[in-house]
Design a protein around this motif. Structure first.
Motif, PDB file in Angstrom:
ATOM      1  N   ILE A   1     -18.597   1.202   1.478  1.00  0.00           N
ATOM      2  CA  ILE A   1     -17.351   0.849  -0.088  1.00  0.00           C
ATOM      3  C   ILE A   1     -15.928   1.666   1.159  1.00  0.00           C
ATOM      4  CG2 ILE A   1     -16.092   1.822  -1.467  1.00  0.00           C
ATOM      5  CD1 ILE A   1     -19.191   1.704  -2.808  1.00  0.00           C
ATOM      6  N   VAL A   2     -16.120   2.808   1.478  1.00  0.00           N
ATOM      7  CA  VAL A   2     -14.624   3.346   2.793  1.00  0.00           C
ATOM      8  C   VAL A   2     -14.285   2.358   3.996  1.00  0.00           C
ATOM      9  CG1 VAL A   2     -14.734   5.275   3.825  1.00  0.00           C
ATOM     10  CG2 VAL A   2     -15.956   5.704   2.252  1.00  0.00           C
ATOM     11  N   SER A   3     -14.895   2.167   4.746  1.00  0.00           N
ATOM     12  CA  SER A   3     -14.756   1.217   5.757  1.00  0.00           C
ATOM     13  C   SER A   3     -13.763   0.281   5.327  1.00  0.00           C
ATOM     14  CB  SER A   3     -15.920   0.496   6.339  1.00  0.00           C
ATOM     15  OG  SER A   3     -16.160   1.470   7.176  1.00  0.00           O
ATOM     16  N   ALA A   4     -14.574  -0.713   3.899  1.00  0.00           N
ATOM     17  CA  ALA A   4     -13.554  -1.377   3.231  1.00  0.00           C
ATOM     18  C   ALA A   4     -12.218  -1.515   2.665  1.00  0.00           C
ATOM     19  CB  ALA A   4     -14.615  -3.243   2.451  1.00  0.00           C
ATOM     20  N   THR A   5     -12.403  -0.578   2.217  1.00  0.00           N
ATOM     21  CA  THR A   5     -11.199   0.369   1.658  1.00  0.00           C
ATOM     22  C   THR A   5     -10.173   0.415   3.018  1.00  0.00           C
ATOM     23  OG1 THR A   5     -12.794   1.130  -0.369  1.00  0.00           O
ATOM     24  CG2 THR A   5     -10.385   2.031   0.420  1.00  0.00           C
ATOM     25  N   PHE A   6     -10.665   1.111   3.738  1.00  0.00           N
ATOM     26  CA  PHE A   6      -9.149   1.667   4.833  1.00  0.00           C
ATOM     27  C   PHE A   6      -8.386   0.074   6.010  1.00  0.00           C
ATOM     28  CE2 PHE A   6     -10.946   5.798   5.303  1.00  0.00           C
ATOM     29  CZ  PHE A   6      -9.809   6.310   5.811  1.00  0.00           C
ATOM     30  N   ALA A   7     -10.075  -1.029   5.478  1.00  0.00           N
ATOM     31  CA  ALA A   7      -9.600  -2.141   6.177  1.00  0.00           C
ATOM     32  C   ALA A   7      -8.985  -2.415   5.212  1.00  0.00           C
ATOM     33  CB  ALA A   7     -10.873  -3.218   6.028  1.00  0.00           C
ATOM     34  N   LEU A   8      -8.787  -2.883   3.675  1.00  0.00           N
ATOM     35  CA  LEU A   8      -7.822  -3.043   2.402  1.00  0.00           C
ATOM     36  C   LEU A   8      -6.762  -2.489   3.281  1.00  0.00           C
ATOM     37  CD1 LEU A   8      -9.659  -4.553  -0.139  1.00  0.00           C
ATOM     38  CD2 LEU A   8      -7.865  -6.061  -0.030  1.00  0.00           C
ATOM     39  N   ALA A   9      -6.456  -1.055   3.048  1.00  0.00           N
ATOM     40  CA  ALA A   9      -5.333  -0.183   3.194  1.00  0.00           C
ATOM     41  C   ALA A   9      -5.095  -0.491   4.603  1.00  0.00           C
ATOM     42  CB  ALA A   9      -6.206   1.036   3.385  1.00  0.00           C
ATOM     43  N   ALA A  10      -5.220  -0.384   5.758  1.00  0.00           N
ATOM     44  CA  ALA A  10      -4.728  -1.027   6.703  1.00  0.00           C
ATOM     45  C   ALA A  10      -3.697  -2.449   6.518  1.00  0.00           C
ATOM     46  CB  ALA A  10      -5.428  -1.254   7.509  1.00  0.00           C
ATOM     47  N   PHE A  11      -4.466  -3.149   5.522  1.00  0.00           N
ATOM     48  CA  PHE A  11      -3.929  -4.655   5.464  1.00  0.00           C
ATOM     49  C   PHE A  11      -2.797  -4.529   4.955  1.00  0.00           C
ATOM     50  CE2 PHE A  11      -7.651  -6.887   6.939  1.00  0.00           C
ATOM     51  CZ  PHE A  11      -7.201  -7.086   8.133  1.00  0.00           C
ATOM     52  N   ILE A  12      -3.017  -3.627   3.871  1.00  0.00           N
ATOM     53  CA  ILE A  12      -1.876  -3.948   2.733  1.00  0.00           C
ATOM     54  C   ILE A  12      -0.500  -3.190   3.500  1.00  0.00           C
ATOM     55  CG2 ILE A  12      -1.030  -3.368   0.080  1.00  0.00           C
ATOM     56  CD1 ILE A  12      -3.956  -3.096  -0.506  1.00  0.00           C
ATOM     57  N   ALA A  13      -0.931  -1.448   3.603  1.00  0.00           N
ATOM     58  CA  ALA A  13       0.056  -1.078   4.568  1.00  0.00           C
ATOM     59  C   ALA A  13       1.560  -0.966   5.628  1.00  0.00           C
ATOM     60  CB  ALA A  13      -0.568   0.930   4.755  1.00  0.00           C
ATOM     61  N   GLY A  14       0.876  -2.130   6.462  1.00  0.00           N
ATOM     62  CA  GLY A  14       1.076  -2.951   7.521  1.00  0.00           C
ATOM     63  C   GLY A  14       2.804  -1.951   7.297  1.00  0.00           C
ATOM     64  N   PRO A  15       3.312  -2.555   7.708  1.00  0.00           N
ATOM     65  CA  PRO A  15       3.998  -3.483   9.120  1.00  0.00           C
ATOM     66  C   PRO A  15       3.179  -2.155  10.566  1.00  0.00           C
ATOM     67  CG  PRO A  15       6.331  -3.080   8.699  1.00  0.00           C
ATOM     68  CD  PRO A  15       4.841  -2.131   7.963  1.00  0.00           C
ATOM     69  N   SER A  16       2.486  -1.378   9.905  1.00  0.00           N
ATOM     70  CA  SER A  16       1.729  -0.263  11.014  1.00  0.00           C
ATOM     71  C   SER A  16       1.694  -1.843  12.325  1.00  0.00           C
ATOM     72  CB  SER A  16       1.162   0.246  10.774  1.00  0.00           C
ATOM     73  OG  SER A  16       0.107   0.749  11.758  1.00  0.00           O
ATOM     74  N   ARG A  17       1.347  -0.825  13.683  1.00  0.00           N
ATOM     75  CA  ARG A  17       1.659  -2.455  14.363  1.00  0.00           C
ATOM     76  C   ARG A  17       0.165  -2.110  14.726  1.00  0.00           C
ATOM     77  NH1 ARG A  17       4.151  -0.739  19.515  1.00  0.00           N
ATOM     78  NH2 ARG A  17       4.174   1.485  18.968  1.00  0.00           N
ATOM     79  N   SER A  18      -1.023  -1.187  14.434  1.00  0.00           N
ATOM     80  CA  SER A  18      -2.636  -1.062  14.932  1.00  0.00           C
ATOM     81  C   SER A  18      -2.934  -1.671  13.443  1.00  0.00           C
ATOM     82  CB  SER A  18      -2.902  -0.275  14.998  1.00  0.00           C
ATOM     83  OG  SER A  18      -2.726   1.119  13.802  1.00  0.00           O
ATOM     84  N   ALA A  19      -2.429  -1.905  12.285  1.00  0.00           N
ATOM     85  CA  ALA A  19      -3.347  -2.118  11.346  1.00  0.00           C
ATOM     86  C   ALA A  19      -4.048  -3.496  11.838  1.00  0.00           C
ATOM     87  CB  ALA A  19      -1.917  -2.128   9.762  1.00  0.00           C
ATOM     88  N   PRO A  20      -3.519  -4.451  11.487  1.00  0.00           N
ATOM     89  CA  PRO A  20      -4.179  -5.601  12.120  1.00  0.00           C
ATOM     90  C   PRO A  20      -6.289  -5.189  12.215  1.00  0.00           C
ATOM     91  CG  PRO A  20      -2.476  -6.347  12.342  1.00  0.00           C
ATOM     92  CD  PRO A  20      -2.073  -4.816  12.707  1.00  0.00           C
ATOM     93  N   ALA A  21      -6.135  -4.179  13.456  1.00  0.00           N
ATOM     94  CA  ALA A  21      -6.569  -3.880  14.740  1.00  0.00           C
ATOM     95  C   ALA A  21      -8.085  -2.736  13.543  1.00  0.00           C
ATOM     96  CB  ALA A  21      -6.479  -2.677  15.153  1.00  0.00           C
ATOM     97  N   ALA A  22      -7.071  -2.379  13.188  1.00  0.00           N
ATOM     98  CA  ALA A  22      -8.129  -0.796  11.762  1.00  0.00           C
ATOM     99  C   ALA A  22      -8.437  -1.701  11.033  1.00  0.00           C
ATOM    100  CB  ALA A  22      -6.674   0.155  11.026  1.00  0.00           C
ATOM    101  N   GLY A  23      -7.743  -2.621  10.257  1.00  0.00           N
ATOM    102  CA  GLY A  23      -8.004  -4.133   9.172  1.00  0.00           C
ATOM    103  C   GLY A  23      -9.335  -4.004   9.454  1.00  0.00           C
ATOM    104  N   VAL A  24      -9.559  -5.356  10.636  1.00  0.00           N
ATOM    105  CA  VAL A  24     -10.780  -6.044  11.329  1.00  0.00           C
ATOM    106  C   VAL A  24     -11.925  -4.718  11.752  1.00  0.00           C
ATOM    107  CG1 VAL A  24     -11.669  -7.047  13.478  1.00  0.00           C
ATOM    108  CG2 VAL A  24      -9.715  -7.571  12.188  1.00  0.00           C
ATOM    109  N   ALA A  25     -11.833  -3.564  12.704  1.00  0.00           N
ATOM    110  CA  ALA A  25     -12.488  -2.554  12.775  1.00  0.00           C
ATOM    111  C   ALA A  25     -13.399  -2.236  11.532  1.00  0.00           C
ATOM    112  CB  ALA A  25     -11.867  -1.175  13.616  1.00  0.00           C
TER     113      ALA A  25
END
Ligand code: UDP
Length: 601
Positions: free
Chosen positions: A175-199
């Motif tokens: 649950i937690v990792s999927a949330t971080f993934a979503l948060a990273a995708f939504i919160a962009g445009p942080s440069r590392s967001a896509p990577a954090a999302g995939v991880a």
């Protein structure tokens, strides 16, 4: 320092999707690849006190590899992903050593610090944050490494704490990792967001395979690999956001482990701090819940539900990133308060009620019988033998609220020989207040069982209530089921006050043993009480809409809805005019909460 991803990132969606899919496949397939051995180990009874080392090693290997391999295979050109993958391999290996050799605590701590140090050198670094009310990012400069290491260690520790409750970690991490993934995708445009999302998705996928029941116990290896991977994802994904989000989101998402540790600290401090000695077993929140009567399985489910709730709140905050700081703070406060109440209610409801010799409990002034169906039937049998008039009330939770405003109904409840809990809501309310209720005894179920008994004992029954023709149809349906049932009379429920004395006389003359009255609450109860003496019927019972159900005019909620305590919802959907009744619910929650606090105070 390695540049984590970026607009010039080579990470293509297809490659990312492939990595996550392979993670998922590996996490589900490895237990089967290792095959019978894994399953045998899972079934194996491990004697208490013996470390199930082989299970830890196998599950650790499986989870670590499911997480790291696909990232390394598909996204080697992506520095952030490579860093997270290498970090989880390293942490998994250190955990493996701990699983096999049971490293001393000091070595474990040193290993943790070394892993965090390696993470910083792999390029995972919290290098700038944006405090509230400040429009620009502030560079952490040379503090970056230290802050990152502390952060990584704290998050990883929070995950390792979950180890004490078997079977909690996989679901929680998923649950937690999927949330971080979503948060990273939504919160962009942080440069590392896509990577954090995939991880994040890969970690969720790796953990998901381990949620299966057949999976062996997880040891340090799995916990360290997942813990450090998660910690790295929080750094990579939230890096360029506001300080509020950088702090609030991980704290919310990791609310359960954070809650566990906070409880340990508060509890330890309240107990004079002696429990803080290194190596002593600390009292965690789940220990308290289990002592309260929750099974370990329900505790895990409750924690996972709490995690899902907190993750949803965190995502809302991420979506509302542009809203003012004060508004977000207010929203967070309200969500936490509501979550706390929900958690408190759910924990009390899920706890197994303790044994008690008491026959009744006092629920907000209503004397509620604690008995189950069989005991209730036995009691009715005594009433019939006794011959003096007895009133039985089947009360749902709205009835308990109504009793507060309606003195006549309250008096009927107080004078009743038996008030049963007709609905999950009543049982839940009682449990929230710490009253040992067991099961519900609904009007329609009780009526059926009483008719069965009436047929066996040759009791006469009278059906009064519902629209013209319904009582007769219900009687016919009952007689078809219990051919020896003796129905001495029926009458509809839409009589005038002028007709009342005649009706009462007719019922008294037919001398029923059981009188079922279906006029709706509270009319039926107050009616019975007013005429009890003239009627002279040993047992009169208010059964609400039961005749409509028995006559086939209204359907009962499916069993799963009844079990889930959602029968009221089904009835509202069936008859929208019942909707105003739901207004009683918030009041009910408030009354219960106030009473619960009063009892504690
Ligand atoms: N009813 C009746 N006379 C009245 C009002 C209602 O006979 O003056 C009947 C109505 O036809 C229905 C039952 O009482 O069969 C009320 O059912 P409901 O499900 O509303 O009962 P509650 O949930 O209030 O106990």
């Amino acid at each position: 320092m390695v540049d984590l991803g970026g607009p010039e990132s080579h990470l293509r969606p297809a490659v990312a999707a492939a990595a996550v899919t392979v993670s998922l496949l590996l996490s589900f397939v490895t237990p089967n690849l290792i095959g019978p051995r894994m399953r045998r180990l899972a079934r194996e009874e491990v004697p208490v006190g013996i470390r199930p080392r082989r299970q830890w090693v196998l599950s650790g290997l499986s989870i670590t590899l499911s997480l790291a391999l696909p990232l390394l295979l598909f996204a080697r050109d992506e520095p952030a992903l490579r860093a997270i993958a290498l970090l989880s391999l390293l942490a998994g290996a250190a955990g493996l050593a701990n699983d096999v050799f049971a490293l001393p605590r000091v070595v474990q701590v040193l290993a943790g610090i070394l892993i965090a140090w390696a993470a910083v050198h792999l390029g995972i670094a919290l290098d700038e944050i944006k405090p509230p009310f400040v429009s620009h990012l502030i560079a952490l400069g040379r503090w970056s490494s230290v802050v990152t290491m502390i952060w990584l260690l704290l998050v990883a520790y929070a995950v390792v704490v979950c180890r004490r409750l078997p079977r909690l970690t996989p679901g929680l991490i998923a649950i937690v990792s999927a949330t971080f993934a979503l948060a990273a995708f939504i919160a962009g445009p942080s440069r590392s967001a896509p990577a954090a999302g995939v991880a994040g998705l890969a970690a969720a996928a790796a953990a998901l395979g381990a949620t299966r029941r057949s999976y062996p116990a997880l040891g340090s290896s799995a916990h360290w690999a997942l813990g450090f991977a998660l910690a790295a994802i929080t750094v990579a994904g939230m890096l360029k956001n506001t300080a509020f989000l950088v702090l609030a989101v991980p704290l919310l998402v990791l609310g359960v482990p954070v809650g566990e540790t906070t409880y340990a600290i508060v509890y330890g401090a309240a107990r004079g701090g002696s429990r803080f000695a290194l190596g002593q077993r600390r009292e965690l929140l789940h220990d308290a819940l289990i002592r309260m009567g929750l099974s370990p399985r329900r505790t895990v489910l409750l924690f996972q539900a709490a995690t899902a709730y907190l993750c949803a709140v965190a995502l809302v905050l991420v979506v509302l990133v542009r809203v003012t700081f004060v508004a977000k703070l207010g929203l967070l406060g309200a969500a936490l308060a509501a979550g706390f109440v929900l958690f408190f209610f759910a924990a009390r409801i899920a706890a197994e009620p303790g044994e008690s010799a008491e026959e009744r409990v006092n629920l907000l002034g209503v004397p509620l019988a604690r008995m189950g169906m069989e005991e209730t039937l036995a009691r009715v049998e005594e009433f019939v033998r006794d011959r003096s008039p007895h009133l039985i009330v089947t009360s749902d939770s709205t009835g308990i609220v109504r009793a507060r405003d309606d003195p006549e109904f309250q008096e009927a409840l107080r004078s009743a020989a038996l008030v049963t809990a007709d609905g999950r809501g009543v049982v839940w309310m009682a449990r929230v207040l710490g009253l040992p209720m067991r099961e519900r005894v609904s009007g329609v179920d009780m009526m059926e069982r009483l008719c069965q008994r009436a047929a066996e004992r040759d009791w006469g029954i009278y059906l009064l209530g519902a629209e013209p023709g319904v009582a007769e149809a219900a009687a016919r349906a009952l007689c078809a089921r219990y051919p020896r049932l003796r129905v001495v009379g029926t009458h509809h429920g839409y009589f005038t006050p002028a007709e009342e004395p005649g009706l009462v006389r007719v019922i008294a003359e037919t001398r029923p043993d059981l009188l079922f009255v279906a006029l709706g609450a509270p009319k039926q109860e107050t009616w019975i009480r007013r005429h009890q003496d003239e009627l002279g019927v040993p047992v009169a019972i208010g059964v609400g809409g039961s005749f409509d159900v028995l006559a086939g005019r209204r359907k009962r909620a499916p069993v799963w809805m009844q079990r889930a305590g959602l029968e009221w919802l089904y009835r509202v959907l069936q008859e929208p005019k019942r909707l105003p009744r739901l207004l009683a619910l918030p009041r009910l929650v408030w009354m219960t909460l106030r009473e619960a606090l009063r009892r504690r105070g």
